[in-house]
Design an enzyme around this catalytic site. Structure first.
Site, PDB file in Angstrom:
ATOM      1  N   GLU A 158       0.916  -1.072  -0.056  1.00 32.14           N
ATOM      2  CA  GLU A 158      -0.003   0.102   0.069  1.00 32.14           C
ATOM      3  C   GLU A 158       0.866   1.277  -0.077  1.00 32.14           C
ATOM      4  O   GLU A 158       1.651   1.531   1.101  1.00 32.14           O
ATOM      5  CB  GLU A 158      -0.867  -0.082   1.316  1.00 32.14           C
ATOM      6  CG  GLU A 158      -1.883   1.248   1.202  1.00 32.14           C
ATOM      7  CD  GLU A 158      -2.776   1.435   2.335  1.00 32.14           C
ATOM      8  OE1 GLU A 158      -3.876   1.712   1.964  1.00 32.14           O
ATOM      9  OE2 GLU A 158      -2.618   0.740   3.367  1.00 32.14           O
ATOM     10  N   HIS A 175       0.255   8.327   4.921  1.00 36.16           N
ATOM     11  CA  HIS A 175       1.262   7.987   4.475  1.00 36.16           C
ATOM     12  C   HIS A 175       2.110   9.284   4.103  1.00 36.16           C
ATOM     13  O   HIS A 175       1.522  10.327   3.882  1.00 36.16           O
ATOM     14  CB  HIS A 175       1.034   7.482   2.819  1.00 36.16           C
ATOM     15  CG  HIS A 175       0.499   5.980   2.963  1.00 36.16           C
ATOM     16  ND1 HIS A 175       1.043   4.806   2.611  1.00 36.16           N
ATOM     17  CD2 HIS A 175      -0.805   5.637   3.353  1.00 36.16           C
ATOM     18  CE1 HIS A 175       0.024   3.964   2.746  1.00 36.16           C
ATOM     19  NE2 HIS A 175      -1.179   4.410   3.223  1.00 36.16           N
ATOM     20  N   ALA A 223     -10.176   7.705   1.759  1.00 37.16           N
ATOM     21  CA  ALA A 223      -8.954   8.154   0.827  1.00 37.16           C
ATOM     22  C   ALA A 223      -9.313   8.132  -0.283  1.00 37.16           C
ATOM     23  O   ALA A 223      -8.512   7.749  -1.331  1.00 37.16           O
ATOM     24  CB  ALA A 223      -7.833   7.160   1.328  1.00 37.16           C
ATOM     25  N   ARG A 251     -23.319  14.831  -9.728  1.00 33.77           N
ATOM     26  CA  ARG A 251     -22.971  14.910 -11.006  1.00 33.77           C
ATOM     27  C   ARG A 251     -21.467  14.529 -11.516  1.00 33.77           C
ATOM     28  O   ARG A 251     -20.909  14.559 -12.520  1.00 33.77           O
ATOM     29  CB  ARG A 251     -23.018  16.542 -11.345  1.00 33.77           C
ATOM     30  CG  ARG A 251     -24.233  17.114 -11.572  1.00 33.77           C
ATOM     31  CD  ARG A 251     -24.290  18.482 -12.083  1.00 33.77           C
ATOM     32  NE  ARG A 251     -25.730  18.917 -12.006  1.00 33.77           N
ATOM     33  CZ  ARG A 251     -26.219  19.827 -10.956  1.00 33.77           C
ATOM     34  NH1 ARG A 251     -25.376  20.128 -10.280  1.00 33.77           N
ATOM     35  NH2 ARG A 251     -27.351  20.321 -11.089  1.00 33.77           N
ATOM     36  N   ASP A 263     -15.358  -0.854  11.736  1.00 34.22           N
ATOM     37  CA  ASP A 263     -14.888  -0.524  13.255  1.00 34.22           C
ATOM     38  C   ASP A 263     -15.708   0.371  13.696  1.00 34.22           C
ATOM     39  O   ASP A 263     -15.518   0.955  14.738  1.00 34.22           O
ATOM     40  CB  ASP A 263     -13.557  -0.123  13.187  1.00 34.22           C
ATOM     41  CG  ASP A 263     -13.222   1.064  12.528  1.00 34.22           C
ATOM     42  OD1 ASP A 263     -14.124   1.572  11.872  1.00 34.22           O
ATOM     43  OD2 ASP A 263     -11.932   1.798  12.551  1.00 34.22           O
ATOM     44  N   GLY A 264     -16.811   1.161  13.071  1.00 33.65           N
ATOM     45  CA  GLY A 264     -17.632   2.178  13.521  1.00 33.65           C
ATOM     46  C   GLY A 264     -16.971   3.675  13.788  1.00 33.65           C
ATOM     47  O   GLY A 264     -17.547   4.601  14.110  1.00 33.65           O
ATOM     48  N   ASP A 297      -7.464  -3.038   8.313  1.00 36.04           N
ATOM     49  CA  ASP A 297      -6.624  -2.088   8.015  1.00 36.04           C
ATOM     50  C   ASP A 297      -5.936  -1.589   9.588  1.00 36.04           C
ATOM     51  O   ASP A 297      -5.527  -0.590   9.633  1.00 36.04           O
ATOM     52  CB  ASP A 297      -7.146  -0.638   7.494  1.00 36.04           C
ATOM     53  CG  ASP A 297      -6.274   0.128   7.041  1.00 36.04           C
ATOM     54  OD1 ASP A 297      -5.022   0.072   6.604  1.00 36.04           O
ATOM     55  OD2 ASP A 297      -6.716   1.486   6.800  1.00 36.04           O
ATOM     56  N   ILE A 306      -6.797   9.861  10.112  1.00 40.95           N
ATOM     57  CA  ILE A 306      -7.113   8.737  10.915  1.00 40.95           C
ATOM     58  C   ILE A 306      -5.908   7.811  10.164  1.00 40.95           C
ATOM     59  O   ILE A 306      -5.595   7.912   8.935  1.00 40.95           O
ATOM     60  CB  ILE A 306      -8.448   8.082  10.215  1.00 40.95           C
ATOM     61  CG1 ILE A 306      -9.632   8.822  10.954  1.00 40.95           C
ATOM     62  CG2 ILE A 306      -8.497   6.549  10.331  1.00 40.95           C
ATOM     63  CD1 ILE A 306     -11.102   8.384  10.554  1.00 40.95           C
ATOM     64  N   ALA A 307      -5.228   6.952  11.005  1.00 39.97           N
ATOM     65  CA  ALA A 307      -4.158   6.490  10.645  1.00 39.97           C
ATOM     66  C   ALA A 307      -4.415   4.671  10.809  1.00 39.97           C
ATOM     67  O   ALA A 307      -3.747   4.382  11.750  1.00 39.97           O
ATOM     68  CB  ALA A 307      -2.929   6.797  11.399  1.00 39.97           C
TER      69      ALA A 307
END
EC number: 3.5.1.25
Length: 399
Positions: A134, A146, A225, A232, A253-254, A279, A313-314
């Site tokens: 990834e 990243h 991401a 449209r 995961d909520g 992830d 978010i990681a």
């Protein structure tokens, strides 16, 4: 969580597990019987016999398959250290993931190649099922956790360098197809038998369709991401959801997705095209604190992982037993639908359906035992050996 921690234990040859609810490809069987012989499932059905292990009150599903996981147990696959990779794999194994594909993160090309060499040895040892790259071939605009200065266009020569470093064990590469070389790299990966995944992308609807036609077959953590859906400008999400050739990854995961968004994906693609992933980064199975994610630092608070710099978010701290539980209790999936997304679909994508992904005679004895009321994880078996929870049955529930 009610999981008991204990040393691996192999059941006696020919041991049968009886009384459980079995989630089989053809449907759910109550009060079922499953025989384990060595490392495989020897058979299903038959009369109860003396010495059978009583699993009344429990549900048995096939071991989970995670296509996308970066670490766990305080360890990272991107460390390039075999001991860390083993710890990460063991952490997720204890939560029901009996088949793991290790995911890297963006780094210097030569460093990621070194990591791939270490992970390849663990694939050859049977610990991992393959390697997922990834990054670094992703969009600056959608890079998430990243490091931007290490991103590269997906030049086919560089993509091939990573694949070759995996010594035949590269299973998937995530890239942004709109970048220079993107479509060429998708075609090359398809020709090599490596899954091309669309993710961390700023692609539009048309370019995403072109990537699918070129051979892309996976959406990396769909919705995250990538551009959202506009009336449209449908963007990559609609293109990936509507094409039957594409398997979509979802993180349940909520945090990453609202439950209604998961419901939307299932309503469009169906469980037969959804692969639930974690992830997860190194904090999975651990507590709050600071953790590395490749060259970046992540702070985990209340189980949510975010970059120290910028707050994106990681990854997650998710394990697949929790994903299964949420899928059934929050999203209302049937047991068979949950099994499809956590076991059958990812096994098929990896080309491993002959040995894993469902409870069938002749396949690996990879099993997850759940409480039938709460769906809490109770025990895990991999290739005929109890990983956790053996004491629950070998002592307390022997018939």
């Amino acid at each position: 969580m009610t999981t008991a921690r204990n040393r691996s234990a192999a059941p006696p040859r020919g041991t049968a597990l009886v009384g459980a609810r079995l989630v089989l490809p053809g449907g759910v069987v109550e009060n079922g019987r499953l025989t384990v012989e060595g490392t495989t499932i020897a058979g299903l059905g038959g009369d109860r016999q003396p010495g059978d292990v009583d699993l009344t009150g429990f549900t048995v599903v096939p071991g989970f398959v995670d296509l996308h996981v970066h670490g766990g147990g305080g360890a990272s696959y991107a460390s390039g250290v075999a001991e860390e990779a083993l710890r990460a794999a063991r952490t997720h194994l204890e939560h029901g993931t009996t088949t793991t594909m290790a995911s890297t993160v963006t780094g210097e090309i030569d460093e990621v190649c070194r990591q791939a060499a270490v992970l390849s040895e663990l694939v050859e040892d049977g610990v991992l099922a393959g390697i997922h790259f990834e990054g670094p071939f992703i969009s600056h605009n959608r890079c998430g956790a990243h490091r931007p200065d290490l991103l590269r266009d997906p030049d086919p020569t560089l993509v091939r360098k990573l694949v070759d470093a995996a010594r035949g064990h590269a299973r998937m590469v995530t890239l942004a197809p709109e970048l220079p070389g993107g479509l060429e790299s998708v075609r090359m990966l398809a020709d090599l038998g490596v899954i091309a995944a669309v993710g961390h992308t700023d692609s539009d609807y048309v370019k995403t369709l072109e990537a699918i036609e070129a051979g892309a077959t996976v959406a990396t953590h769909l919705f995250n991401a990538m551009p959202g859906i506009q009336h449209r400008a449908p963007g990559p999400i609609v293109a990936l959801l509507e094409d039957e050739r594409v398997t979509v990854e979802l993180i349940n995961d909520g945090v990453h997705l609202h439950p209604s968004v998961l419901d939307l994906a299932y309503g469009t693609a169906g469980a037969e095209r959804v692969a639930l992933i974690t992830d997860a980064m190194g904090a999975a199975g651990m507590g709050d604190g600071l953790y590395p994610l490749g060259p970046l630092q992540v702070r985990v608070e209340n189980g949510v992982a975010r970059l120290v710099e910028g707050g994106s978010i990681a990854g997650s701290t998710l394990t697949l037993d929790v994903s299964f539980q949420r899928s059934v209790t929050v999203n209302g999936l049937t047991l068979n639908q949950a099994v499809q997304s956590l076991s059958t679909v990812p096994a098929r994508l990896l080309g491993l359906s002959d040995s894993i992904g469902s409870l069938e005679a002749g396949k690996n004895a990879d099993l997850v035992v759940l409480d039938s009321d709460t769906y809490d994880l109770v025990a895990v078996m991999r290739r005929g050996e109890w990983i956790v929870g053996a004491d629950r049955f070998t002592k307390a529930h022997a018939a």
